[in-house]
Scaffold this motif. Structure first.
Motif, PDB file in Angstrom:
ATOM      1  N   THR A 124       0.833  -1.199   0.000  1.00 33.18           N
ATOM      2  CA  THR A 124       0.000   0.000   0.000  1.00 33.18           C
ATOM      3  C   THR A 124       0.869   1.251   0.000  1.00 33.18           C
ATOM      4  O   THR A 124       1.934   1.280   0.618  1.00 33.18           O
ATOM      5  N   THR A 186      -9.166   2.475  -0.612  1.00 31.58           N
ATOM      6  CA  THR A 186      -8.517   3.163  -1.733  1.00 31.58           C
ATOM      7  C   THR A 186      -9.504   3.983  -2.563  1.00 31.58           C
ATOM      8  O   THR A 186      -9.095   4.882  -3.295  1.00 31.58           O
ATOM      9  N   SER A 187     -10.791   3.669  -2.449  1.00 30.80           N
ATOM     10  CA  SER A 187     -11.787   4.455  -3.185  1.00 30.80           C
ATOM     11  C   SER A 187     -12.105   5.776  -2.498  1.00 30.80           C
ATOM     12  O   SER A 187     -12.806   6.621  -3.054  1.00 30.80           O
ATOM     13  N   THR A 191     -11.847   8.178   3.986  1.00 29.68           N
ATOM     14  CA  THR A 191     -10.817   9.211   4.062  1.00 29.68           C
ATOM     15  C   THR A 191     -10.996  10.102   5.284  1.00 29.68           C
ATOM     16  O   THR A 191     -10.030  10.423   5.993  1.00 29.68           O
ATOM     17  N   VAL A 220      -4.573  10.492  -0.254  1.00 23.05           N
ATOM     18  CA  VAL A 220      -4.935   9.351  -1.091  1.00 23.05           C
ATOM     19  C   VAL A 220      -4.142   8.117  -0.673  1.00 23.05           C
ATOM     20  O   VAL A 220      -2.915   8.181  -0.527  1.00 23.05           O
ATOM     21  N   ALA A 222      -3.346   4.260  -2.000  1.00 22.81           N
ATOM     22  CA  ALA A 222      -3.431   3.569  -3.288  1.00 22.81           C
ATOM     23  C   ALA A 222      -2.723   2.222  -3.219  1.00 22.81           C
ATOM     24  O   ALA A 222      -1.835   1.998  -2.390  1.00 22.81           O
ATOM     25  N   ILE A 223      -3.145   1.321  -4.117  1.00 22.76           N
ATOM     26  CA  ILE A 223      -2.462   0.052  -4.329  1.00 22.76           C
ATOM     27  C   ILE A 223      -2.236  -0.108  -5.818  1.00 22.76           C
ATOM     28  O   ILE A 223      -2.829   0.605  -6.627  1.00 22.76           O
ATOM     29  N   ARG A 224      -1.384  -1.040  -6.195  1.00 21.99           N
ATOM     30  CA  ARG A 224      -1.090  -1.252  -7.611  1.00 21.99           C
ATOM     31  C   ARG A 224      -2.315  -1.798  -8.345  1.00 21.99           C
ATOM     32  O   ARG A 224      -3.149  -2.484  -7.757  1.00 21.99           O
ATOM     33  N   GLU A 225      -2.385  -1.500  -9.646  1.00 22.68           N
ATOM     34  CA  GLU A 225      -3.554  -1.900 -10.434  1.00 22.68           C
ATOM     35  C   GLU A 225      -3.730  -3.419 -10.449  1.00 22.68           C
ATOM     36  O   GLU A 225      -4.850  -3.927 -10.373  1.00 22.68           O
ATOM     37  N   ALA A 228      -5.260  -4.506  -7.235  1.00 21.18           N
ATOM     38  CA  ALA A 228      -6.679  -4.161  -7.210  1.00 21.18           C
ATOM     39  C   ALA A 228      -7.495  -5.164  -8.022  1.00 21.18           C
ATOM     40  O   ALA A 228      -8.574  -5.612  -7.603  1.00 21.18           O
TER      41      ALA A 228
END
Length: 344
Positions: A124, A186-187, A191, A220, A222-225, A228
């Motif tokens: 992450t 991640t969406s 938050t 933000v 995020a994780i790698r595509e 996901a």
């Protein structure tokens, strides 16, 4: 030294203020610790001047123009240098910015976080901006800057390290504790909750230095595509299992889907008497579908056959030693193969 040179040097020593090129620094230290009596100290509206001697704060002056004279400013009497006949103060002077410092960018990996929904650890990352301000200039100078641990230009860098550190600790804890799926995190669904918790955690690390994180912006996670996509697939598979009622039921469900697919293929490819490649493909599709279904049924039957059959309740007669058929009470011969029962 000429008169003009002496005059220029004297004027320079009498005026003390933060230079324009240092206005962006959180803390700026006046370079000369010897300050002539009656010098003019200018403190801007968004800063304070902290006087330090022997590692201890002697006093602080707020915004305005100050004439450095012990008669006007009592704490200066503690800074008088007796060797100069009381004409010089000896002290370190730090100018500390008190306004909110905004737009400080941060970012980086925060390590593997276990996704509570699938149990899979996922690498992450986080990035965003934050703002901070000085709440106690004396604590900042003594605890962080005046000791030589960090210069005035390193305060934002040190703050970034604290933000990443707290994020690394808090995000994993919150996801596990609250069972937040990583895809929801991640969406941006959580938050606000994350920001409030991280700000509270940061206070514990920076308050003792006279600092406060005011807010996080563009925050933000995020994780790698590819991670996901993997999580989405796992979520989908889990949803199928719940829908059909478990793994065993899912096997039957899959066999049924295979048969349906084979039937559709046969229907599409069976025209014109089944001639040609289409007919062959239809037959092949049917064979694959039936094969899958038969394979699953055979596996179940084999599992059932491996379980030894229990004797009839209350008979206690046992089984035939040759064919394994259950024997009825008092039987002398096996009804299936005719083998004599021992003791019969």
């Amino acid at each position: 030294m000429g008169v003009i040179d002496w005059f220029k040097r004297g004027v320079g020593e009498l005026m003390i203020a933060r230079p324009d090129e240092a206005k962006s620094l959180v803390v700026w230290k006046h370079s000369d610790p010897t300050i002539p009596m009656k010098s003019q100290l200018t403190v801007m509206a968004d800063e304070q001047a902290v006087f330090l001697r022997d590692g201890k704060v002697v006093g602080t002056l707020g915004p305005g123009r100050h004439t450095l004279d012990s008669a006007n400013i009592p704490f200066l009497s503690n800074l008088v240098d007796s060797f100069t006949g009381g004409r010089v103060f000896v002290a370190e002077v730090f100018f500390v910015t008190m306004r909110e410092n905004t737009g400080i960018r941060f970012g980086g990996p925060i390590g593997n976080v276990e996704d509570p929904k699938s149990g899979v650890p996922v690498e992450t990352m986080v990035h965003g901006e934050f703002s901070f301000k000085v709440t106690n200039p004396e604590q900042l100078v003594v605890g962080l800057v005046g000791t030589g641990r960090n210069g005035g230009d390193q305060v934002p860098v040190w703050m970034k390290e604290q933000v990443i550190k707290v994020l690394r600790d808090r995000i994993g804890q919150l996801c596990v504790k609250n069972k937040w799926p990583l895809l929801d995190v991640t969406s941006g669904a959580y938050t606000e909750e994350l920001e409030q918790d991280v700000l509270a955690g940061l206070d514990q690390h920076v308050a003792s230095y006279g600092l406060k994180i005011v807010r996080l912006g563009n925050f933000v996670i995020a994780i790698r595509e590819e991670d996901a996509a993997n999580l989405k697939k796992l979520y989908t598979d889990a949803a199928y299992l719940r829908t059909v009622g478990g793994v065993g039921a899912y096997q039957q469900f899959a066999a049924g889907k295979a048969l349906m697919g084979a039937g559709e293929g046969m229907a599409k490819g069976g025209g014109a008497g089944g001639e040609g490649g289409a007919g062959m493909l239809g037959g092949a599709g049917l064979g694959v579908g039936l094969g899958m279904a038969q394979m699953m049924m055979n596996q179940q039957n084999q599992a059932n056959q491996q379980r030894p059959a229990a004797p009839a309740a209350g008979t206690g007669a046992g089984f035939c030693s040759q064919c394994g058929t259950g024997l009825s009470a008092g039987a002398k011969f096996c009804a299936q193969c005719g083998t004599k029962v021992p003791g019969g």
